[in-house]
Scaffold this motif. Structure first.
Motif, mmCIF file in Angstrom:
data_model
loop_
_atom_site.group_PDB
_atom_site.id
_atom_site.type_symbol
_atom_site.label_atom_id
_atom_site.label_comp_id
_atom_site.label_asym_id
_atom_site.label_seq_id
_atom_site.Cartn_x
_atom_site.Cartn_y
_atom_site.Cartn_z
ATOM 1 N N LEU A 5 -66.037 -20.051 18.854
ATOM 2 C CA LEU A 5 -67.428 -19.888 19.287
ATOM 3 C C LEU A 5 -68.182 -21.218 19.230
ATOM 4 O O LEU A 5 -68.985 -21.535 20.124
ATOM 5 N N ASP A 6 -67.927 -21.992 18.191
ATOM 6 C CA ASP A 6 -68.586 -23.299 18.070
ATOM 7 C C ASP A 6 -68.190 -24.224 19.224
ATOM 8 O O ASP A 6 -69.027 -24.949 19.777
ATOM 9 N N LEU A 7 -66.919 -24.185 19.575
ATOM 10 C CA LEU A 7 -66.441 -25.032 20.670
ATOM 11 C C LEU A 7 -67.066 -24.613 21.996
ATOM 12 O O LEU A 7 -67.491 -25.456 22.795
ATOM 13 N N LEU A 8 -67.123 -23.309 22.222
ATOM 14 C CA LEU A 8 -67.732 -22.814 23.460
ATOM 15 C C LEU A 8 -69.217 -23.131 23.504
ATOM 16 O O LEU A 8 -69.770 -23.452 24.562
ATOM 17 N N ALA A 9 -69.849 -23.040 22.348
ATOM 18 C CA ALA A 9 -71.286 -23.334 22.276
ATOM 19 C C ALA A 9 -71.562 -24.802 22.597
ATOM 20 O O ALA A 9 -72.613 -25.144 23.152
ATOM 21 N N GLY A 50 -65.229 -11.388 21.700
ATOM 22 C CA GLY A 50 -65.757 -10.075 21.308
ATOM 23 C C GLY A 50 -66.759 -10.095 20.175
ATOM 24 O O GLY A 50 -66.951 -9.075 19.504
ATOM 25 N N GLN A 51 -67.369 -11.218 19.909
ATOM 26 C CA GLN A 51 -68.389 -11.310 18.852
ATOM 27 C C GLN A 51 -69.695 -11.820 19.459
ATOM 28 O O GLN A 51 -69.693 -12.795 20.212
ATOM 29 N N SER A 52 -70.790 -11.157 19.103
ATOM 30 C CA SER A 52 -72.091 -11.546 19.640
ATOM 31 C C SER A 52 -72.564 -12.840 18.997
ATOM 32 O O SER A 52 -72.366 -13.062 17.796
ATOM 33 N N ASP A 53 -73.179 -13.694 19.796
ATOM 34 C CA ASP A 53 -73.669 -14.975 19.298
ATOM 35 C C ASP A 53 -74.869 -15.365 20.151
ATOM 36 O O ASP A 53 -74.770 -15.450 21.379
ATOM 37 N N SER A 54 -76.000 -15.621 19.486
ATOM 38 C CA SER A 54 -77.245 -15.894 20.216
ATOM 39 C C SER A 54 -77.179 -17.172 21.035
ATOM 40 O O SER A 54 -77.962 -17.359 21.970
ATOM 41 N N ARG A 55 -76.244 -18.026 20.718
ATOM 42 C CA ARG A 55 -76.132 -19.274 21.469
ATOM 43 C C ARG A 55 -75.684 -19.027 22.919
ATOM 44 O O ARG A 55 -75.757 -19.928 23.753
ATOM 45 N N PHE A 56 -75.229 -17.805 23.181
ATOM 46 C CA PHE A 56 -74.721 -17.496 24.515
ATOM 47 C C PHE A 56 -75.621 -16.510 25.255
ATOM 48 O O PHE A 56 -75.180 -15.849 26.201
ATOM 49 N N ASN A 57 -76.896 -16.426 24.829
ATOM 50 C CA ASN A 57 -77.822 -15.498 25.486
ATOM 51 C C ASN A 57 -77.975 -15.796 26.980
ATOM 52 O O ASN A 57 -78.220 -14.896 27.787
ATOM 53 N N ALA A 58 -77.818 -17.068 27.339
ATOM 54 C CA ALA A 58 -77.955 -17.450 28.751
ATOM 55 C C ALA A 58 -76.896 -16.786 29.624
ATOM 56 O O ALA A 58 -77.067 -16.647 30.838
ATOM 57 N N LEU A 59 -75.804 -16.356 28.996
ATOM 58 C CA LEU A 59 -74.721 -15.728 29.756
ATOM 59 C C LEU A 59 -74.966 -14.254 30.020
ATOM 60 O O LEU A 59 -74.177 -13.619 30.729
#
Length: 694
Positions: free
Chosen positions: A190-194, A226-235
């Motif tokens: 997730l950190d890498l994708l963020a 499959g884990q929610s992460d606010s850093r990806f709200n734009a998606l």
């Protein structure tokens, strides 16, 4: 038996592997490193031999003016240094080069070499020394991929973040994240994708046209975690262009429901319909015809739905699912009856339906739809588009066998052509006229064809039109008419080409009919050597396809050029070897009178033995070659043969024999007076020493 594709090296090609030698005289031996005793050598000895050759390769590189040749020679040197652990010599060699472009290319090569020998830290340091990353953008990908394979995700990410090219950076970070997630490191993923997402979002049209694709890849990787992460709200609302790029990933993996869910998030009605049609195509391609049909039936746009069903019908028919195909077209018929369609849309739909029915052998249905389409063709306002549609219809009538309907369309097209101003693109007019002329010829309307061609105003394009119809005559077996047409071509150069091509095309038609004797007679009438060779090869390969090798060899032996004859024989040797008929391959190789070519054939057979895990047979065959009695006129050719023998011994894991051959090759290298040629020869020897040192 394993399948393989072997590059058959002829004696001439062997010489070319070491560069263009030109006319060479023999020279007195120069100083060459002493040869290590022929007793059993160690890996270290092989490396020492390679290192001993290096100074002469560097000397040749320093005298070379050609940038590519110089870089190639230096690449061999750095590979020897790296394989031998002489790392401290690498960068000083690079820094001695003044030309920045050569230096950059060499640094990129060194990165690959360090990766090959698992020296990733050194590869990283070398990559950082490249001043302009745009010259070698792939180096970061290569290093990062190597770290990924080692499970070193942090180091891989550090490399990715060092890349200035945004495409490479985002692609690498996404790939690393995916691998990390697969290994259970979801937080790291997730950190890498963020870190990748804002880079992708910042891409401009000047930097890339792939921005939606990269964001889609990030979104897909995020969903799979499959884990929610606010850093990806734009998606949550990424945009239609991103969603479209996400669909192939799921549809390609047969996760159709997920692909449909993504399509349903698309705002544009037309884009959504096209996306659903795309998904249905994936399903049909995987044999899921009912699923494909269900997906298409979700499409609201009737026109796109119709094309979707026609596409499924075609795929089903080609997949031997005849009833499913017919059912799809029946459904299309019902939709057409109950739907208000624009006349222009009907033209294209009816033409597509005609094509499908024609392929299914339902002639009456095809003709009915072609007739309806033809009646509506004037609804296409764009004249060029209308012409192309009519040409397609004429071709369809020809396929069906309806000559009269086909011929009735051609004057309509000619009339349309007269109404268009071709000042901006005059060549398209000539192409259309040539196409019409060929259709006239196919129907025996020779005078009409010639009239059409003569209406082409540009002399060069008119000659090209005559060339086209001459070839058409030849394809139809009308050789005399073809030659008469060729005579009308004004350009002497094109006339010569046309005459030879017409003859080879005619010969091809004779071969297809099995009329080999007549084909051979016509081939022997050709005066141009290259075309005659092509014609004879065509006949020979037809025999080869039927495994009638004796007849093929008879033809091959009549080919004028000796090297072309050898190439033909080598091809049959390859086929024998590949089917493990080694005795026949060896027997045929022994018929070659040119000694270097014969040796090359033996090497090829031995290589096949080694590939098919028969090393003892390979070694036994190679041992029949007398390396002290290779009759060539040039030392570069002799040396090339020796290094090919050595390489095949290596393939058979006979390293000591490889070393013996390479020692002989070093002796021969003293006879090469030209510095670059000698450098190439020695670089190949050095790299082979490195290969057997592993």
């Amino acid at each position: 038996m394993k399948k393989l594709s072997i590059y058959l090296v002829s004696s001439l090609n062997l010489a070319l592997l070491l560069g263009n030698t030109g006319m060479m005289a023999w020279a007195n031996p120069s100083n060459v490193p002493s040869i290590i005793s022929q007793q059993t050598q160690t890996q270290g000895d092989y490396k020492k031999q390679a290192l001993a050759i290096v100074p002469q390769i560097i000397e040749a590189a320093n005298k070379e003016e050609d940038e590519y040749t110089k870089t190639s020679l230096l690449q061999s040197v750095t590979r020897v240094y790296i394989a031998s652990g002489e790392y401290d010599k690498v960068l000083p060699l690079v820094n001695s080069i003044k030309d920045e472009q050569i230096k950059s290319g060499l640094l990129g090569s060194i990165v690959s070499q360090y990766i090959e020998f698992n020296q990733l830290e050194r590869a990283t340091q070398t990559a950082k020394a490249i001043i302009n990353q745009d010259d070698q953008p792939w180096v970061f990908s290569a290093i990062a991929e190597a770290y990924i394979n080692e499970g070193e995700y942090d180091k891989a990410a550090a490399i990715a973040n060092g890349a200035k090219n945004k495409n490479i950076k985002v692609s690498l970070l996404t790939n690393i994240a995916t691998k990390a997630a697969e290994s259970g490191q979801k937080k790291k993923a997730l950190d890498l994708l963020a870190s990748a997402l804002p880079v992708a979002q910042s891409m401009t049209s000047e930097e890339t046209t792939e921005k939606p694709y990269f964001i889609a890849e990030i979104a897909l990787a995020y969903e799979k975690i499959g884990q929610s992460d606010s850093r990806f709200n734009a998606l949550n609302n990424p945009g239609d262009d991103v969603l479209v790029n996400m669909i192939p990933s799921y549809a390609g993996m047969e996760e159709y429901d997920k692909a449909i869910a993504i399509a349903n998030r698309i705002q544009s009605r037309e884009t959504k319909a096209s996306a659903l049609r795309e998904i249905s195509g994936y399903a049909a391609g995987n044999g899921k015809y009912q699923k494909a049909r269900e997906i298409v039936n979700q499409i609201e746009d009737k026109t796109i739905k119709i094309y979707g069903l026609i596409n499924i019908a075609d795929i089903a028919w080609n997949g031997d699912k005849k009833e499913e195909a017919k059912a799809m077209l029946s459904e299309v018929k019902e939709i057409i009856k109950t739907t208000q369609l624009e006349d222009k849309s009907k033209v294209y739909i009816f033409t597509s339906m005609a094509t499908s029915y024609r392929q299914m052998g339902q002639k009456e249905e095809a003709l009915a739809y072609l007739s309806e389409s033809l009646n509506l063709v004037k609804s296409i306002e764009d004249k060029s588009e209308q012409i192309q549609t009519l040409l397609d219809m004429a071709a369809q009538y020809q396929e069906i066998g309806e000559k009269d309907q086909q011929l009735a369309i051609l004057p309509q097209i000619l009339d349309l052509i007269k109404t268009i101003n071709f000042s901006e693109d005059p060549y398209i007019k000539s192409l259309w006229l040539s196409s019409i002329a060929r259709q006239y010829i196919k129907n025996g309307q020779d005078e009409q064809a010639l009239t059409v061609i003569n209406s082409i105003e540009n002399p060069e394009e008119r000659d090209q039109g005559l060339y086209d119809i001459a070839v058409e005559y030849a394809m139809n077996g009308q050789y005399n008419r073809a030659i008469e047409t060729v005579k009308k071509i004004k350009s002497e150069e094109l006339r010569t080409i046309a005459r030879n091509l017409v003859t080879t095309t005619y010969i091809s038609s004779l071969v297809e009919k099995g009329q080999y004797d007549k084909a051979i007679q016509e081939a022997n009438k050709i005066t141009e050597i290259d075309f005659k060779t092509n014609a004879l090869n065509m006949i020979a390969y037809s025999y080869i396809e039927k495994e009638e090798y004796a007849q093929a060899l008879q033809i091959i032996n009549t080919i004028p050029n000796p090297q072309d004859r050898i190439d033909g024989i080598n091809y049959i040797i390859f086929l024998y070897s590949n089917s493990e008929k080694y005795d026949k391959a060896i027997e045929l190789a022994n018929t070659i009178t040119d000694q270097p070519a014969k040796i090359s054939a033996i090497i090829s057979i031995a290589s096949t033995y080694a590939y098919n895990e028969k090393p003892n047979e390979a070694i036994k065959l190679l041992n029949t070659i007398d390396i002290n009695n290779i009759n060539t006129n040039e030392p570069t050719q002799t040396l090339s043969i020796l290094t090919n023998i050595a390489s095949t011994y290596t393939q058979a894991n006979a390293k000591q024999k490889t070393a013996e051959i390479l020692a002989k090759a070093i002796q021969i290298s003293n006879q090469i007076p030209n510095s670059p040629d000698k450098g190439y020869a020695l670089s190949r020897i050095a790299e082979q020493y490195i290969e057997i040192s592993k």
